[in-house]
Design a protein around this motif. Structure first.
Motif, short mmCIF file in Angstrom:
data_model
loop_
_atom_site.label_atom_id
_atom_site.label_comp_id
_atom_site.label_asym_id
_atom_site.label_seq_id
_atom_site.Cartn_x
_atom_site.Cartn_y
_atom_site.Cartn_z
N SER A 56 0.84 -1.19 0.00
CA SER A 56 0.00 0.00 0.00
C SER A 56 0.88 1.24 0.00
CB SER A 56 -0.91 0.01 1.22
OG SER A 56 -0.13 -0.12 2.38
N SER A 57 0.40 2.28 -0.66
CA SER A 57 1.17 3.53 -0.66
C SER A 57 0.51 4.45 0.36
CB SER A 57 1.22 4.11 -2.07
OG SER A 57 0.32 5.16 -2.22
N VAL A 58 1.20 4.71 1.44
CA VAL A 58 0.64 5.48 2.54
C VAL A 58 1.49 6.73 2.75
CG1 VAL A 58 0.01 5.40 5.00
CG2 VAL A 58 -0.04 3.31 3.65
N ARG A 59 0.84 7.89 2.83
CA ARG A 59 1.60 9.12 3.09
C ARG A 59 2.14 9.09 4.51
NH1 ARG A 59 1.24 13.40 -0.59
NH2 ARG A 59 3.19 13.87 0.48
N SER A 60 3.29 9.71 4.71
CA SER A 60 3.80 9.82 6.07
C SER A 60 3.13 11.01 6.75
CB SER A 60 5.32 9.94 6.07
OG SER A 60 5.73 11.02 5.30
N THR A 61 3.37 11.19 8.05
CA THR A 61 2.61 12.23 8.76
C THR A 61 3.48 13.03 9.72
OG1 THR A 61 0.57 12.64 10.00
CG2 THR A 61 1.91 10.79 10.73
N ARG A 62 3.04 14.27 9.97
CA ARG A 62 3.64 15.09 11.03
C ARG A 62 2.62 15.29 12.15
NH1 ARG A 62 8.10 18.38 9.26
NH2 ARG A 62 7.45 20.07 10.61
N GLU A 63 1.58 14.43 12.15
CA GLU A 63 0.56 14.51 13.21
C GLU A 63 1.14 14.05 14.54
OE1 GLU A 63 -3.60 12.99 12.31
OE2 GLU A 63 -2.47 12.40 10.54
N THR A 64 0.60 14.59 15.63
CA THR A 64 1.05 14.16 16.97
C THR A 64 -0.05 13.31 17.60
OG1 THR A 64 0.16 16.13 17.99
CG2 THR A 64 2.46 16.22 17.28
N THR A 65 0.28 12.63 18.68
CA THR A 65 -0.72 11.77 19.30
C THR A 65 -0.60 11.77 20.83
OG1 THR A 65 -1.54 9.50 19.43
CG2 THR A 65 0.80 9.73 19.05
N GLU A 66 -1.73 11.58 21.49
CA GLU A 66 -1.75 11.46 22.95
C GLU A 66 -1.97 10.00 23.34
OE1 GLU A 66 -1.21 13.94 25.10
OE2 GLU A 66 -0.99 15.36 23.44
N LYS A 67 -2.41 9.21 22.35
CA LYS A 67 -2.76 7.81 22.63
C LYS A 67 -1.50 7.00 22.92
CE LYS A 67 -4.72 3.90 20.23
NZ LYS A 67 -4.92 3.33 18.92
N LYS A 68 -1.59 6.10 23.92
CA LYS A 68 -0.43 5.25 24.24
C LYS A 68 -0.33 4.11 23.24
CE LYS A 68 0.15 6.16 29.13
NZ LYS A 68 1.37 6.95 28.90
N MET A 69 0.89 3.75 22.89
CA MET A 69 1.08 2.63 21.98
C MET A 69 1.43 1.37 22.79
SD MET A 69 3.94 2.12 18.96
CE MET A 69 3.40 3.41 17.86
N THR A 144 11.56 23.02 13.72
CA THR A 144 10.80 22.59 12.54
C THR A 144 10.30 21.14 12.66
OG1 THR A 144 12.94 22.09 11.58
CG2 THR A 144 11.82 24.04 10.73
N ASN A 145 10.96 20.36 13.48
CA ASN A 145 10.55 18.95 13.61
C ASN A 145 10.02 18.63 15.00
OD1 ASN A 145 10.97 18.01 11.00
ND2 ASN A 145 13.16 17.68 11.36
N LYS A 146 9.48 19.65 15.69
CA LYS A 146 9.05 19.46 17.09
C LYS A 146 7.95 18.40 17.23
CE LYS A 146 11.28 21.73 20.31
NZ LYS A 146 12.64 21.32 20.13
N PHE A 147 7.22 18.12 16.16
CA PHE A 147 6.16 17.10 16.24
C PHE A 147 6.73 15.74 16.67
CE2 PHE A 147 7.03 14.54 12.49
CZ PHE A 147 7.84 15.38 11.77
N VAL A 148 7.99 15.53 16.40
CA VAL A 148 8.63 14.25 16.76
C VAL A 148 8.55 14.00 18.27
CG1 VAL A 148 10.87 13.03 16.84
CG2 VAL A 148 10.21 14.31 14.80
N THR A 149 8.59 15.09 19.06
CA THR A 149 8.57 14.95 20.52
C THR A 149 7.20 14.49 21.03
OG1 THR A 149 7.96 17.25 20.94
CG2 THR A 149 10.32 16.77 20.75
N LYS A 150 6.19 14.53 20.14
CA LYS A 150 4.84 14.06 20.51
C LYS A 150 4.48 12.80 19.74
CE LYS A 150 3.30 17.57 23.07
NZ LYS A 150 3.09 17.42 24.48
N SER A 151 5.50 12.04 19.36
CA SER A 151 5.23 10.73 18.74
C SER A 151 5.22 9.70 19.86
CB SER A 151 6.32 10.40 17.71
OG SER A 151 7.58 10.33 18.33
#
Ligand SMILES: Cc1cc2nc3c(=O)[nH]c(=O)nc-3n(C[C@H](O)[C@H](O)[C@H](O)COP(=O)(O)O)c2cc1C
Length: 231
Positions: A56-69, A144-151
């Motif tokens: 599958s071709s899936v776009r990557s994301t800069r979205e953040t999340t609060e959900k635990k993995m 510019t890449n602060k979203f990484v801290t909310k992965s």
């Protein structure tokens, strides 16, 4: 000596540094990529567009999340992307490696994983275990890449220069970069399959990261991949 000089020279000139925005601003660019093209020729091969989707071709994301993995998903991604399975005198791996030297190391920053201490771990690719290293420090992530801290977690890939230059000389530096790319693609394919969002990251301050991980001079940060469980 010359081999070491080559890679050190390249590193020096490709480092990210904090005042970069002032001194080396990024350029405007179009985000719609266009293929290189040649004038048409009677021997050109034209095939109807292939509708078969093997992956599958899936776009990557800069979205953040609060959900635990779930920790299970961390290990599924790690094991399926970069595990060396030893069997008698042989081994199996999920990525090709120049000379079978496997110079890439994984540092895993667990940020938001269910029932697990947030910290920096090293991944042992034969035993498949995460060894605790230290508390989280995210100072090396640029604005510019602060979203990484909310992965949920991210992986820093480093390359052990000694491990490859002894065989290939300066060219080994090129092989380190190629191998990191191979493993990165594994990480993407597995996490897309698990429906876990992800993104490749090349922008970070390597000098800070070297301090945080206390890396020797011959182990260099190359590439980062972050993962988000989003729903
Ligand atoms: C070597 C490399 C470095 C990248 N560095 C960053 C980065 O620092 N920050 C970021 O948000 N995305 C980064 N990306 C992700 C690309 O911007 C993204 O893959 C590209 O825009 C294509 O979008 P897609 O992945 O959604 O198809 C990087 C990708 C690669 C391959």
């Amino acid at each position: 000596m010359k081999d070491y000089y080559t890679y050190e020279y390249y590193l020096m000139n490709s480092n990210n540094y904090e005042s970069q925005l002032l001194h080396a601003p990024g350029r405007e660019y179009s985000s719609i990529p266009v293929s290189k093209s040649y004038a048409s020729h009677p021997n050109d091969i034209i095939f109807e567009i292939c509708n078969e989707k093997l992956i599958s071709s899936v776009r990557s994301t800069r979205e953040t999340t609060e959900k635990k993995m779930e920790l299970r998903n961390v290990f599924r991604i790690l094991h399926t992307s970069y595990l060396l399975e030893k069997e008698d005198n042989d081994f199996h791996s999920y990525n090709p490696s120049a000379g079978g030297l496997y110079p890439i190391e994984f540092y895993v920053f667990l940020l938001n994983i269910d029932n697990v201490k947030s910290a920096i771990y090293h991944y042992h690719r034969e035993k498949g275990i995460l060894s605790y290293i230290r508390e989280i420090d995210l100072d090396f992530i640029p604005e510019t890449n602060k979203f990484v801290t909310k992965s949920n977690f991210f992986i820093v890939m480093t390359g052990k220069v000694d491990n490859i230059l002894f065989k290939y000389g300066s060219r080994g530096y090129r092989y380190l970069l190629i191998e990191a790319g191979h493993i990165g693609q594994n990480l993407k394919i597995v996490s897309d399959y698990l429906n876990i969002k992800n993104r490749a990251i090349g922008g970070f301050y390597e000098k800070k990261l070297v301090d945080i991980l206390q890396l020797p001079k011959t182990e260099i940060p190359l590439y980062l991949y972050c993962f988000m469980d989003i729903e």
